[in-house]
Design a protein around this motif. Structure first.
Motif, PDB file in Angstrom:
ATOM      1  N   UNK A 168       0.818  -1.219   0.000  1.00 25.18           N
ATOM      2  CA  UNK A 168       0.000   0.000   0.000  1.00 25.18           C
ATOM      3  C   UNK A 168       0.849   1.265   0.000  1.00 25.18           C
ATOM      4  N   UNK A 169       2.128   1.117   0.148  1.00 21.99           N
ATOM      5  CA  UNK A 169       3.063   2.246   0.131  1.00 21.99           C
ATOM      6  C   UNK A 169       2.795   3.242   1.247  1.00 21.99           C
ATOM      7  N   UNK A 170       2.047   2.852   2.233  1.00 18.90           N
ATOM      8  CA  UNK A 170       1.767   3.694   3.394  1.00 18.90           C
ATOM      9  C   UNK A 170       1.667   2.797   4.617  1.00 18.90           C
ATOM     10  N   UNK A 171       1.960   3.366   5.747  1.00 15.71           N
ATOM     11  CA  UNK A 171       1.810   2.630   7.005  1.00 15.71           C
ATOM     12  C   UNK A 171       0.385   2.110   7.120  1.00 15.71           C
ATOM     13  N   UNK A 172       0.240   0.809   7.332  1.00 17.82           N
ATOM     14  CA  UNK A 172      -1.111   0.261   7.437  1.00 17.82           C
ATOM     15  C   UNK A 172      -1.454   0.114   8.916  1.00 17.82           C
ATOM     16  N   UNK A 173      -2.511   0.749   9.325  1.00 16.13           N
ATOM     17  CA  UNK A 173      -2.889   0.691  10.742  1.00 16.13           C
ATOM     18  C   UNK A 173      -3.866  -0.435  11.029  1.00 16.13           C
ATOM     19  N   UNK A 174      -4.689  -0.755  10.032  1.00 18.05           N
ATOM     20  CA  UNK A 174      -5.680  -1.794  10.279  1.00 18.05           C
ATOM     21  C   UNK A 174      -6.209  -2.307   8.940  1.00 18.05           C
ATOM     22  N   UNK A 214      -8.666  -1.527   3.918  1.00 19.22           N
ATOM     23  CA  UNK A 214      -7.418  -1.167   4.611  1.00 19.22           C
ATOM     24  C   UNK A 214      -7.488   0.248   5.170  1.00 19.22           C
ATOM     25  N   UNK A 215      -6.853   0.417   6.319  1.00 18.81           N
ATOM     26  CA  UNK A 215      -6.744   1.750   6.921  1.00 18.81           C
ATOM     27  C   UNK A 215      -5.262   2.072   7.013  1.00 18.81           C
ATOM     28  N   UNK A 225      -8.927   3.106  11.522  1.00 14.79           N
ATOM     29  CA  UNK A 225      -9.692   1.863  11.684  1.00 14.79           C
ATOM     30  C   UNK A 225     -10.757   1.723  10.600  1.00 14.79           C
ATOM     31  N   UNK A 226     -10.951   0.489  10.193  1.00 15.48           N
ATOM     32  CA  UNK A 226     -12.031   0.157   9.252  1.00 15.48           C
ATOM     33  C   UNK A 226     -12.721  -1.106   9.752  1.00 15.48           C
ATOM     34  N   UNK A 278      -3.117   4.078  17.505  1.00 15.02           N
ATOM     35  CA  UNK A 278      -3.167   2.694  17.043  1.00 15.02           C
ATOM     36  C   UNK A 278      -4.632   2.328  16.858  1.00 15.02           C
ATOM     37  N   UNK A 279      -4.850   1.225  16.186  1.00 11.84           N
ATOM     38  CA  UNK A 279      -6.218   0.817  15.956  1.00 11.84           C
ATOM     39  C   UNK A 279      -6.722   0.016  17.136  1.00 11.84           C
ATOM     40  N   UNK A 280      -7.693   0.568  17.815  1.00  6.06           N
ATOM     41  CA  UNK A 280      -8.200  -0.051  19.037  1.00  6.06           C
ATOM     42  C   UNK A 280      -9.556  -0.670  18.711  1.00  6.06           C
TER      43      UNK A 280
END
Lengths: 399, 736
Positions: A152-158, A172-173, A202-203, A304-306
Motif C-alpha cells: 500500500x506504500x503507506x503505514x497500514x494501521x488496520x 485497509x486503513x 480503523x475500518x 493505534x487501531x483499538x
C-alpha cells in the motif's frame, strides 16, 4: 457462609430455569443467556491458564478464529506472528498454552511491526496481516507461508475482511486518507474510497450488510461507505445530531482522533472510540448518536487501531462491551445503558488488543509487556488445597 | 445504628493508627501499634477494607519513608487477611508501581528509603509468589514482570515475612543438625581408632613416672627415699596431730589402768613402731613443706636423660595431637543430638570412653608438667622439633623462646630503669613547679613538655640519682639538710625568675668575643648583668584574679505598686541608692553592730569607700574569666525573665520612677497575641525527612550567591560602566 448461600440460590435458580425450560414456559435461550451473563460477571484473570511468552516486543494484535474458536493468532511489534492452540492441555489443572506455529521475520515475512492480524472468517486455513512496513500479507496457515502481498506504500494501521460477504475484499486503513480495497480473488486493488482528510486508523465491515463499511480517521470523523456506489460515502456521523446534510464538513464523531470502531454483533449499532477519552454508540438505522454516556474512566491516547470487543447478544441479558483502557485495565460496560459493570485489573502492560472466545466465554488480551493474558469466569466450584489456603484468614490469637 | 457507629469508631481508630505508624519514619514499625491495627482488622472485613483504603492513600504519598512503613504494614495484613489479599492483588500493578517504581513511576526521595522500599517490595513479591502464586495470577504476573522486564534477581533475597524467616531458620537448623551428626559419626570412628594409641602413650608416660617418681602408696619406695626402716610416718601434719591427740588420751587412760596389757597396748597404739625405731616419744612433729613451684624434685641428670627424652616425646604427642583431639571429641559429643534407643546407649558408651581418655590424658599431662616437662621445655636442650618440617619456622621459634627466657632472667635480676622512672617523671611534672597553664598545654600534641621540667625536677626530687649528687655536693655539713629545706620551701609555679632567683650576679657573653653595640660602642668590660636588670629579672608577673561574688543581690526597694525592685547591681541601684539587706517586705534589716536604720538614698559610706568598692566591682567585671552568670544577672532588668508575683519588671521600675517624677505612665502598645500565646498542637516525634526543605547542595548555595539581587545589580552596574567607558573611548578616538 455468605458465598455458600448465594451459590445455593444460584443453583436453585438454575434448576428452576431448567425445569421451566423443560415445561416449555421459557425459551431455551433464556437459560443460555442466564449462564452467559453469570459467567461474564464472574470474569477475572484466569489463574490456571498461562500463555507462553513468545514475542520479544509488544503484542499489537490478537484474533481468535470464528470457525472453531480454537486458534489464537497474535502479531507483535517485532514483526512475528504466532498461533496458539487454546485447547491444548485443556483438561489439566494448570494449563500452559504453547505456541504451535510461528512466522518469524523472514525474507517473505513482514519487515516491520504487525498492526493487525485477521483470520479468514470462513476457514482457518488462511489469515491476513497488516504491518507498519506498508504491506498486507495473506498467509497460508498450514505452510505458514505468504500467499499474497499487497503493497500500500503507506503505514497500514488496520484492515478488515467482511465476515458476511462473499466478495472477499480487504478494507485497509493506512496513513493514506484513501481507503483501498484489496481483492483476494485477483490479488489487486479494486477500490479507492476518497473522503477522509487524515490518516485512517480503523475500518470495519458491517456484519449485517455485506457492502457497508465504516471507517474512523484522525480528522475526527467516522464515515459509512457503500462500496457499490460510485459516490460511495454514505454519511459522516455527527455527534451533535444536528440536521446538517450527511456529508457536511461540520459533522464530527469525536472531538479528537477516532481510533476504534466496532459493530454490534447484530449490525444495528456502531461503537466508536476516540482520543477524547469517549466511547460513542451510534444507531446505524438513523445514523444518529444514541448519546449513551460511558463515564470518564476511559483512557485513550495512543495512535493505534483499538477494537472494543462485544459479548454476544441474546435476549434477556445485556450485551457487554469490553474496552481496553490505556491505564492497563479492561473496562466492561453495559452496551446499552453505558454503566461500568466491572474493571478488570491485573495486567502489567498496556492492553493493546482484545479477543473474545465465544465457546468458553473467555477474553484474551494482548499487552505491550509482551504477554497474552486469559481472562475467564471465576471457577467457584474449583476446590483445591491452594485455593483453600489462600481463602483462609490467619489471624493469630494474640491479635 | 450501632453497627454504623462501630464502623465509624473503628475507622477513626484505624486512620489515627495508620497515620501514626506511617508518619514516624522509623525503620521498624511499633509492634504495639501494629497489633492494635491487626486486632481492629480482625473484628470485621469492613475494617480490613477501610485499612486497605487508608494504606493505599498513605502509599501514594510522595515520601519514601511513608511508603516504606506502609509497605511493611501491608505485608503484615496481607499475611493475615484473605480480604486484604484479594484487595491488594486486584491492585497489584499499582502496588508495584508505588513500591518498586515500575511503569516509569520513579520512587520519591529520600533515596535511601526508596531503595529500601524497592528491596522490601521485591522480597515480598518473591515470597508471596512462592506461596500464593498459583492462586493469585496477578502476583505471578508481577513476579514475571519484575524478572523479565526489570531483570530483578530473585536469588539471595533476605526473607522479610515471618513465615519465610521461620522457614529459613528451620532449614538452617536442619543443616547444622546434619553437620553435627556428621561430626558425631566421625568422632565416633576416631575414638574407636585412636583410643588405643592414646592409651598406649599414656601407659608409656605412666611407666616413665614410675621410674622417675616413687609412688607414695608404695612403702618400699618410700623407704628407698628416706633411707629409713619401714614404719616412718609421713602422713600429713594434720593426721599426725590427730594421732598425737589420740595417743595422749590413751596414755592418760593407761596411767590409771593395769600394766599387764601395756606391751599389747603399745603395739596397738604404736603400729608404726615409734619406740622400735628408737624414737623417745611419738610426739615429734614432722612437717613436710611441699614446694609449690616444684612439687616433685626430680632433676634431669645423665642417669635419667633417656627417660626424660621419652617423656618429652610422649608429652609432645599429647600436647600436639591427643589433647586437642580429645577436647574436640568432648565438644562434638556434648553437642550431638541425643536420640533414644540403641544409639543412645552407643552415645553413652562413647561419652564415657571420651571422658576416661580425657581424664587420663589430662592426668599424664599434669604429671609431666610437674616434672618440669612443659610447653617451654618440651624440646630438650639439644632436641629439635622433629615434627616440624619447616626449618625456618623452627629456628625462629627457638630464638623467640631464648629471647623470652633471657628477658625473664634479666627481669628477675633487676628491673629495667626506664620502666621505674616513667611514673615518677610524670608525677613531678604535675605536682611541683608546674608551669602556669600546663594542664592545658599537656593536651596540646605539639607541646614538648619535658624540657622545662628537667632542671627543676633535679632540685625538687631528692630521690633521683642526680639530685642526690647535687644535694650532697651543694649542702654544706652541719647545716640543715636538703630535705628539711625542701619541706620549708614554698611551692611556686614555674616562671622565668626561678632561673635567677638565687643569683647574686650574672655574667653574659662568656664566649670571650667582644661585641660592640652599634650606637653605644664597646661596654665597660665587665660582662656582668647590672643589679638593676637582675632585680627586674627576679620579678614575676602575677595576674590578679579577684573573687567574684557568687550571687548579686537584688535591690529589693519597695516600689509604689507594692513590688520590690529587682535590679541587681554590685554596689548601688541607680534608682534606689545603695543596696542594703532587706526583709520580705523591703524593710531594711539591721546589720549587727550598727546603730540605726539606714534610710534609702542616704549616703552611708563616704565617697572614697564607695569609689573603692565600685573600682573593685569593675575590676571583677572586666576580669577575663568573669562568669556568664554575672553578665546575665547584671543585665537584670532588661532580661525580665522572672515574672513571679514578688519580683518586678523593667516596666514596673519605669512606672515607679515616672510616678516619683510626676510624669505620666508610658503605655506600651502590646503586640496582639503576645500575652496569650497560642499553643501549637504537640506533634509526635517523627523521623520523616522534610522534603519541602530546599536541598542544601553546592549548586543551591552557589545559586544563592550568584542569583542574589546584589550580585545581579553589581553585574548590571559593571556592564553599564563598561558600556559608558567604551563609548567614551570611542568618542576620544574620534579626532574630528
Amino acid at each position: 457462609m455468605n458465598s455458600g448461600r448465594t451459590r445455593r440460590i444460584a443453583h436453585n435458580k438454575c434448576t428452576r430455569l431448567l425445569y421451566q425450560v423443560e415445561l416449555g414456559i421459557v425459551r431455551p435461550s433464556a437459560l443460555q443467556s442466564h449462564y452467559l451473563s453469570k459467567r461474564l460477571l464472574d470474569l477475572t484473570l484466569d489463574p490456571s491458564t498461562t500463555i507462553q511468552r513468545e514475542h520479544v516486543s509488544a503484542v499489537n494484535t490478537i484474533d481468535i478464529e470464528e470457525a472453531e474458536g480454537r486458534y489464537l493468532l497474535s502479531g507483535g511489534g517485532d514483526g512475528n506472528i504466532y498461533i496458539y492452540d487454546l485447547e491444548e492441555s485443556q483438561r489439566e489443572e494448570r494449563r500452559v498454552i504453547k505456541c504451535m506455529a510461528g512466522a518469524e521475520k523472514t525474507i517473505s515475512g513482514h519487515k516491520g511491526g504487525i498492526s493487525r492480524v485477521n483470520w479468514y472468517p470462513f476457514d482457518n486455513g488462511m489469515f491476513t496481516s497488516s504491518s507498519f512496513d506498508s504491506t498486507i500479507k495473506v498467509w497460508d496457515t498450514n505452510a505458514m507461508e505468504v500467499a499474497c502481498t499487497f503493497d500500500l506504500e503507506n503505514k497500514v494501521y488496520s484492515h478488515a475482511i467482511s465476515s458476511k460477504a462473499t466478495h472477499g475484499l480487504i478494507a485497509t486503513a493506512s496513513s493514506d486518507p484513501r481507503i483501498r480495497l484489496c481483492d483476494l480473488k485477483t490479488g489487486a486493488f479494486t477500490h479507492s474510497l476518497p473522503g477522509h482528510r487524515g490518516t485512517v486508523l480503523s475500518v470495519e465491515w458491517s456484519p449485517r450488510h455485506e457492502y457497508l463499511l465504516a471507517s474512523g480517521s484522525t480528522d475526527t470523523t467516522v464515515r459509512l461507505w457503500d462500496i457499490r456506489k460510485s459516490s460511495s460515502c454514505l454519511c459522516s456521523l455527527d455527534m451533535h445530531n444536528t440536521n446538517s446534510p450527511p456529508l457536511s464538513e461540520a459533522n464530527v464523531a469525536h472531538t479528537r482522533t477516532v481510533n476504534g470502531l466496532a459493530f454490534t454483533p447484530d449490525g444495528l449499532h456502531l461503537v466508536s472510540t476516540g482520543h477524547d477519552d469517549k466511547m460513542r454508540l451510534w444507531n446505524l438505522y438513523t445514523g444518529q448518536n444514541t448519546l449513551t454516556n460511558y463515564g470518564t474512566m476511559i483512557r485513550n491516547q495512543f495512535v493505534y487501531s483499538l477494537v472494543p470487543v462485544m459479548s454476544p447478544m441474546s435476549a434477556g441479558s445485556p450485551t457487554y462491551v469490553f474496552y481496553p483502557s490505556n491505564d492497563r485495565s479492561i473496562l466492561m460496560y453495559d452496551l446499552m445503558d453505558g454503566s461500568l459493570v466491572k474493571r478488570l485489573t491485573g495486567s502489567f502492560g498496556r492492553i493493546t488488543a482484545l479477543a473474545w472466545r465465544p465457546r468458553t466465554q473467555e477474553i484474551y488480551s494482548a499487552g505491550n509487556d509482551h504477554d497474552i493474558l486469559a481472562w475467564g469466569p471465576k471457577n467457584v466450584d474449583r476446590d483445591n488445597a491452594l485455593q483453600a489456603m489462600a481463602d483462609l484468614d490467619t489471624w493469630s490469637d494474640s491479635d | 445504628m450501632p453497627t454504623m457507629a462501630m464502623n465509624l469508631e473503628a475507622r477513626e481508630a484505624l486512620s489515627t493508627l495508620i497515620l501514626a505508624i506511617t508518619k514516624t519514619g522509623d525503620l521498624y514499625l511499633d509492634p504495639d501499634q501494629v497489633k492494635q491495627v491487626k486486632s481492629i482488622c480482625k473484628k470485621s472485613d469492613v475494617n480490613v477494607r477501610t485499612a486497605y483504603d487508608l494504606l493505599m492513600i498513605q502509599l501514594k504519598r510522595k515520601h519514601a519513608q511513608i511508603r516504606y512503613s506502609s509497605t511493611q504494614l501491608i505485608a503484615e495484613l496481607f499475611q493475615r487477611s484473605h480480604v486484604f489479599r484479594e484487595l491488594l492483588v486486584a491492585d497489584y500493578p499499582i502496588f508495584l508501581q508505588l513500591t518498586v517504581g515500575i511503569h516509569q513511576h520513579p520512587l520519591p526521595p529520600p533515596v535511601v528509603f526508596a531503595d529500601k522500599t524497592k528491596k522490601l517490595a521485591i522480597s515480598l513479591t518473591n515470597e508471596w509468589h512462592a506461596k500464593y502464586g498459583p492462586v493469585y495470577k496477578q502476583i505471578a504476573l508481577g513476579y514475571e514482570f519484575l524478572r523479565y522486564h526489570l531483570k530483578v534477581d530473585f536469588t539471595n533475597l533476605v526473607p522479610v515475612t515471618d513465615e519465610a524467616r521461620s522457614a529459613e531458620h528451620k532449614a538452617q537448623e536442619e543443616l547444622s543438625r546434619r553437620i553435627r551428626q556428621r561430626k558425631y559419626e566421625k568422632a565416633a570412628v576416631e575414638i574407636e581408632e585412636m583410643s588405643e594409641d592414646i592409651q598406649d602413650n599414656v601407659r608409656k608416660m605412666e611407666s616413665c613416672f614410675d621410674i622417675l617418681v616413687p609412688k607414695l602408696d608404695d612403702e618400699s619406695a618410700l623407704n628407698a627415699i628416706f633411707g629409713a626402716p619401714a614404719g616412718s610416718n609421713i602422713d600429713k601434719e594434720q593426721d599426725i596431730q590427730d594421732e598425737d591427740d589420740e595417743n595422749k588420751d590413751n596414755r592418760m587412760e593407761l596411767d590409771d589402768g593395769d600394766i599387764v596389757d601395756q606391751e599389747a597396748a603399745w603395739r596397738q597404739y604404736d603400729p608404726m613402731g615409734v619406740h622400735d625405731n628408737a624414737l623417745g616419744t611419738n610426739r615429734y612433729k614432722l612437717t613436710i613443706n611441699v614446694n609449690k613451684d616444684n612439687p616433685v624434685d626430680v632433676q634431669e641428670s645423665e642417669d635419667n636423660a633417656e627417660i626424660f627424652t621419652t617423656l618429652r616425646e610422649c608429652y609432645r604427642l599429647i600436647v600436639k595431637k591427643h589433647w586437642p583431639k580429645v577436647t574436640e571429641w568432648m565438644d562434638v559429643l556434648m553437642r550431638a543430638d541425643h536420640e533414644p534407643g540403641e544409639q543412645r546407649a552407643e552415645y553413652d558408651r562413647l561419652l564415657k570412653k571420651a571422658i576416661d581418655l580425657k581424664k587420663s590424658v589430662a592426668d599424664a599431662k599434669g604429671k609431666s608438667e610437674d616434672l618440669g616437662v612443659n610447653m617451654e621445655t618440651m624440646y630438650g636442650p639439644y632436641e629439635q622439633d622433629s615434627d616440624e618440617d619447616d626449618e625456618e619456622l623452627e629456628e625462629v621459634e627457638v630464638m623467640v623462646t631464648n629471647n623470652t627466657k633471657n628477658n625473664n632472667a634479666r627481669n628477675k635480676g633487676k628491673q629495667p630503669v626506664r620502666n621505674q622512672q616513667k611514673p615518677e617523671t610524670k608525677k613531678s611534672k604535675n605536682s611541683v613547679f608546674s608551669m602556669h597553664g600546663q594542664d592545658i598545654l599537656e593536651d596540646d600534641p605539639t607541646y614538648a613538655g619535658g624540657t622545662h621540667v628537667t632542671p627543676v625536677r633535679a632540685i625538687a626530687r631528692p630521690d633521683t640519682g642526680r639530685s642526690r649528687d647535687l644535694g650532697s655536693t651543694t649542702a654544706p655539713e652541719g647545716e640543715e639538710t636538703r630535705e628539711e629545706l625542701l619541706a620549708r620551701a614554698p611551692l611556686v609555679p614555674w616562671d622565668d625568675d626561678l632561673a635567677v632567683w638565687d643569683k647574686k650576679d650574672m655574667t653574659f657573653n662568656t664566649s670571650g668575643l667582644e661585641y660592640s653595640h652599634r650606637f653605644l660602642g664597646v661596654g665597660d668590660g665587665s660582662n656582668l648583668v647590672s643589679q638593676d636588670t637582675l632585680d627586674r629579672m627576679k620579678m614575676r608577673t602575677r595576674i590578679y584574679n579577684p573573687e567574684l561574688p557568687k550571687e548579686i543581690k537584688a535591690c529589693r526597694f519597695p516600689m509604689s505598686n507594692g513590688r520590690l525592685c529587682m535590679r541587681r547591681d554590685l554596689v548601688r541601684c541607680p534608682y534606689h541608692g545603695l543596696i542594703v539587706p532587706r526583709d520580705e517586705l523591703g524593710q531594711i534589716q539591721l546589720a549587727p553592730g550598727e546603730g540605726g536604720f539606714v534610710r534609702p538614698g542616704e549616703e552611708v559610706l563616704d565617697d572614697e569607700q564607695e569609689a573603692a568598692l565600685i573600682a573593685r566591682a569593675i575590676a571583677a567585671a572586666a576580669a577575663p574569666s568573669s562568669s556568664s552568670s554575672l553578665s546575665a544577672s547584671s543585665r537584670g532588668p532588661d532580661s525580665g525573665k522572672a515574672k513571679s508575683k514578688d519580683t518586678s519588671t523593667w516596666e514596673d521600675i519605669e512606672d515607679d520612677v515616672h510616678l516619683a517624677l510626676g510624669l505620666e505612665k508610658i503605655e506600651v502598645p502590646r503586640k496582639r497575641g503576645q500575652g496569650v500565646k497560642k499553643k501549637k498542637p504537640v506533634k509526635p516525634p517523627s523521623a520523616l525527612v522534610n522534603l519541602s526543605k530546599p536541598v542544601d547542595s553546592s549548586r543551591a548555595r552557589l545559586l544563592r550567591r550568584v542569583a542574589s539581587k546584589a550580585s545581579k545589580d553589581s553585574v548590571t552596574q559593571d556592564e553599564a560602566i563598561e558600556k559608558s567607558s567604551s563609548s567614551r573611548d570611542a568618542r576620544l578616538n574620534r579626532w574630528q
